[in-house]
Design a protein around this motif. Structure first.
Motif, PDB file in Angstrom:
ATOM      1  N   ALA A  63     -13.400  31.210 -22.989  1.00 46.51           N
ATOM      2  CA  ALA A  63     -14.126  30.130 -22.313  1.00 46.51           C
ATOM      3  C   ALA A  63     -15.206  29.544 -23.211  1.00 46.51           C
ATOM      4  N   MET A  64     -15.906  30.387 -23.960  1.00 47.78           N
ATOM      5  CA  MET A  64     -16.971  29.900 -24.842  1.00 47.78           C
ATOM      6  C   MET A  64     -16.409  29.071 -25.996  1.00 47.78           C
ATOM      7  N   HIS A  65     -15.293  29.508 -26.577  1.00 46.18           N
ATOM      8  CA  HIS A  65     -14.690  28.728 -27.655  1.00 46.18           C
ATOM      9  C   HIS A  65     -14.149  27.393 -27.146  1.00 46.18           C
ATOM     10  N   ALA A  66     -13.628  27.389 -25.933  1.00 39.53           N
ATOM     11  CA  ALA A  66     -13.163  26.125 -25.348  1.00 39.53           C
ATOM     12  C   ALA A  66     -14.321  25.154 -25.168  1.00 39.53           C
ATOM     13  N   LEU A  67     -15.446  25.665 -24.705  1.00 41.77           N
ATOM     14  CA  LEU A  67     -16.634  24.835 -24.545  1.00 41.77           C
ATOM     15  C   LEU A  67     -17.128  24.320 -25.892  1.00 41.77           C
ATOM     16  N   ALA A  68     -17.121  25.193 -26.897  1.00 38.64           N
ATOM     17  CA  ALA A  68     -17.555  24.783 -28.232  1.00 38.64           C
ATOM     18  C   ALA A  68     -16.691  23.642 -28.759  1.00 38.64           C
ATOM     19  N   ALA A  69     -15.375  23.752 -28.591  1.00 40.59           N
ATOM     20  CA  ALA A  69     -14.474  22.712 -29.077  1.00 40.59           C
ATOM     21  C   ALA A  69     -14.721  21.392 -28.362  1.00 40.59           C
ATOM     22  N   ARG A  70     -14.853  21.450 -27.058  1.00 37.54           N
ATOM     23  CA  ARG A  70     -15.065  20.228 -26.281  1.00 37.54           C
ATOM     24  C   ARG A  70     -16.347  19.521 -26.721  1.00 37.54           C
ATOM     25  N   THR A  71     -17.376  20.299 -27.046  1.00 46.55           N
ATOM     26  CA  THR A  71     -18.659  19.731 -27.442  1.00 46.55           C
ATOM     27  C   THR A  71     -18.650  19.234 -28.883  1.00 46.55           C
ATOM     28  N   ALA A  72     -18.002  19.996 -29.778  1.00 48.86           N
ATOM     29  CA  ALA A  72     -18.109  19.725 -31.211  1.00 48.86           C
ATOM     30  C   ALA A  72     -17.153  18.654 -31.721  1.00 48.86           C
ATOM     31  N   VAL A  73     -15.939  18.615 -31.204  1.00 46.97           N
ATOM     32  CA  VAL A  73     -14.891  17.777 -31.795  1.00 46.97           C
ATOM     33  C   VAL A  73     -15.270  16.302 -31.944  1.00 46.97           C
ATOM     34  N   PRO A  74     -15.874  15.670 -30.941  1.00 45.31           N
ATOM     35  CA  PRO A  74     -16.179  14.240 -31.113  1.00 45.31           C
ATOM     36  C   PRO A  74     -17.085  13.919 -32.294  1.00 45.31           C
ATOM     37  N   ALA A  75     -17.883  14.874 -32.728  1.00 46.99           N
ATOM     38  CA  ALA A  75     -18.846  14.615 -33.801  1.00 46.99           C
ATOM     39  C   ALA A  75     -18.481  15.299 -35.117  1.00 46.99           C
ATOM     40  N   LEU A  76     -17.258  15.820 -35.243  1.00 49.28           N
ATOM     41  CA  LEU A  76     -16.881  16.520 -36.469  1.00 49.28           C
ATOM     42  C   LEU A  76     -16.841  15.569 -37.659  1.00 49.28           C
TER      43      LEU A  76
END
Length: 220
Positions: A94-107
């Motif tokens: 769940a934490m990695h899923a949240l990290a991806a959702r938050t991080a991807v748009p700004a990679l």
């Protein structure tokens, strides 16, 4: 397994986190076997430090579920138990899923290059059947999104629950399905490059939630 005869002393100025990391990794890679008793004096001598940072590290390891501390009796490496791995797996996924959702748009391209580099090291470790190196490269790969999320609370939760999974991962990467993670890494790089946060989040969750539980198979 007895305390190793040599370690390459880490020096008197060793930080608490360094002691914790060395002991954690020794449990993960099997240097200290499940059920083995750990004595702070022996560990302090092995690392070349005083007992104080060792005792503090043992407390953290107990909180992470890697050791079992029995006040007034003994401290031993915990067995790899089905319930503990399943619970940790669910939280970490769940934490990695949240990290991806938050991080991807700004990679940035730099982030993507770091993922590609880690995946290349992951591929080489799998080909060499080096489970410990594979886990390290896998951690580096997923850490790109975790750090890019900028969520310190998320990082703290992963630091708390990931160590239990690392022990299970060492077993996973020498199994017959070890190349499944490599394929998912490649897919994740592609959706991250496309800035598809929803797809990245879903893929990361499936990747972590597919980790087999000892005695219980995979849950995803």
């Amino acid at each position: 397994m007895p305390i190793p005869a040599t370690s390459g002393s880490l020096g008197r100025s060793l930080l608490r986190d360094d002691v914790y990391t060395r002991l954690r990794d020794a449990i993960v890679d099997g240097t200290f076997a499940p059920g083995e008793n750990l004595k702070d004096g022996d560990l302090a001598e092995w690392l070349g430090v005083s007992r104080t940072p060792v005792r503090e590290a043992l407390l953290r390891l107990a909180e992470s579920g890697l050791i079992v501390a029995r006040p007034g009796r003994s401290t031993a490496v915990a067995e790899l138990e089905e319930d503990a791995v399943r619970d940790a797996r669910d939280v970490v996924a769940a934490m990695h899923a949240l990290a991806a959702r938050t991080a991807v748009p700004a990679l940035s391209e730099e982030h993507l290059d770091r993922m590609r580099d880690a995946n290349a090291r992951f591929r080489a470790a799998l080909a060499a059947e080096d489970a410990v190196a594979a886990v390290a490269a896998d951690d580096d790969f997923h850490d790109v999104l975790v750090r890019a999320s900028g969520n310190d609370a998320l990082v703290a939760v992963l630091d708390r629950y990931s160590p239990v999974l690392r022990r299970a991962e060492v077993l996973r990467f020498v199994s017959l399905d070890r190349f499944t993670s490599l394929e998912r890494h490649e897919q994740l790089i592609a959706v991250c490059a496309a800035r598809d946060a929803d797809a990245a989040s879903a893929l990361v969750f499936r990747t972590w939630h597919s980790l087999p539980v000892p005695g219980g198979g995979s849950g995803g």
